[in-house]
Design a protein around this motif. Structure first.
Motif, short mmCIF file in Angstrom:
data_model
loop_
_atom_site.label_atom_id
_atom_site.label_comp_id
_atom_site.label_asym_id
_atom_site.label_seq_id
_atom_site.Cartn_x
_atom_site.Cartn_y
_atom_site.Cartn_z
N LEU B 10 2.40 10.69 2.38
CA LEU B 10 1.60 9.84 3.25
C LEU B 10 0.20 10.42 3.38
O LEU B 10 -0.80 9.70 3.32
N HIS B 11 0.12 11.73 3.51
CA HIS B 11 -1.17 12.40 3.61
C HIS B 11 -2.02 12.14 2.36
O HIS B 11 -3.20 11.84 2.44
N GLU B 13 -1.87 9.59 0.38
CA GLU B 13 -2.31 8.19 0.41
C GLU B 13 -3.52 8.00 1.32
O GLU B 13 -4.44 7.26 1.01
N ILE B 14 -3.48 8.68 2.45
CA ILE B 14 -4.59 8.53 3.39
C ILE B 14 -5.86 9.10 2.82
O ILE B 14 -6.92 8.50 2.90
N HIS B 17 -7.13 6.79 0.28
CA HIS B 17 -7.65 5.56 0.88
C HIS B 17 -9.02 5.78 1.52
O HIS B 17 -9.95 5.01 1.31
#
Lengths: 163, 163
Positions: B10-11, B13-14, B17
């Motif tokens: 998730l990190h 991806e952030i 992004h």
């Protein structure tokens, strides 16, 4: 404990960031802005789901059919990602599955009941993507949507796309 | 296992992004774009750090001094967030602390060694924020920076801001 909520906190931050970014400079978000936000979050979830299922199935035997895959998603996968098993899995045996989680991890930080029901969709887009990404890596194209009638209970509908 | 890498995925991806968003429409990012990205990630980390430390210290006795707080960050907090203890803590006893982690969780997904060293800062901004947020909730204003000389080893420098 803190390690369990780390993912939840980070998820909250992302949702809030993605929505703010679409809203920036405007007063209200219109339906197009909301659709873009949902799509961004869904895309992140998709890639995370792909990564996770790859790790999880590395040492697993192959699956015998679609239902077998769905059961794996409801038990092993759900437990790893959302810390509990799906409470109920239903299917019409024609490629449509409904996964019900009565205490969905990413909704437990929010107030229970019906008060903030209109806020629920933005906290589910990422998770829909996670499920779609996982299924995609197992060879199943799908459309995944989520529906909440009272928090923190949530129903995910998975429709397998046949070629 | 998958639940351990969920946060890492998730990190990633952030980070990707936030960087894409600053870069959108332009070919190259300039130093201002990079500064904005780092600041966005640091802000997210700050809020996550605040939330985490609140959970973690709920049942803890209060701390006797600044060093006591830093030791807690290096042991309990680090273990919960980054899954290991800090390897080495040094201080000049004047409010500057250097925390060395020889195998930093958020860098282990990247290639080891010096090849992608220029990419390291973007994967550390969030974590600097996490540390600053945690300290802030414990009553310490600080400036937190990170430095990598060979991945996945990482040094965080914490400078406590005296009033």
């Amino acid at each position: 404990m803190a390690d369990e909520v780390l993912f939840e906190f980070l998820h909250m931050e992302i949702v809030s960031h993605v929505y703010k970014e679409q809203q920036s400079g405007k007063g209200e978000m219109d339906s197009k802005d909301r659709a873009v936000s949902v799509s961004v979050l869904e895309g992140m979830g998709f890639r995370v789901g792909q990564g996770l299922i790859e790790r999880l199935t590395r040492d697993s035997p192959s699956f015998k059919d679609e239902l077998d895959i769905m059961k794996f998603i409801c038990k092993d996968f759900w437990t790893k990602v959302f810390r509990r098993q799906v409470d109920n899995l239903r299917t019409n045996h024609q490629g449509t599955y409904v996964l019900q989680d009565n205490k969905f991890a990413l909704l437990t930080q929010l107030s229970s009941g019906k008060q903030y029901l209109d806020q629920a969709p933005k906290y589910l887009a990422f998770s829909c993507g996670v499920v779609r990404g996982a299924l995609s890596n197992l060879g199943l194209d799908s459309v995944v949507t989520a529906d909440v009638s009272a928090m923190p209970s949530c129903k995910f509908q998975v429709v397998i796309q046949k070629l």
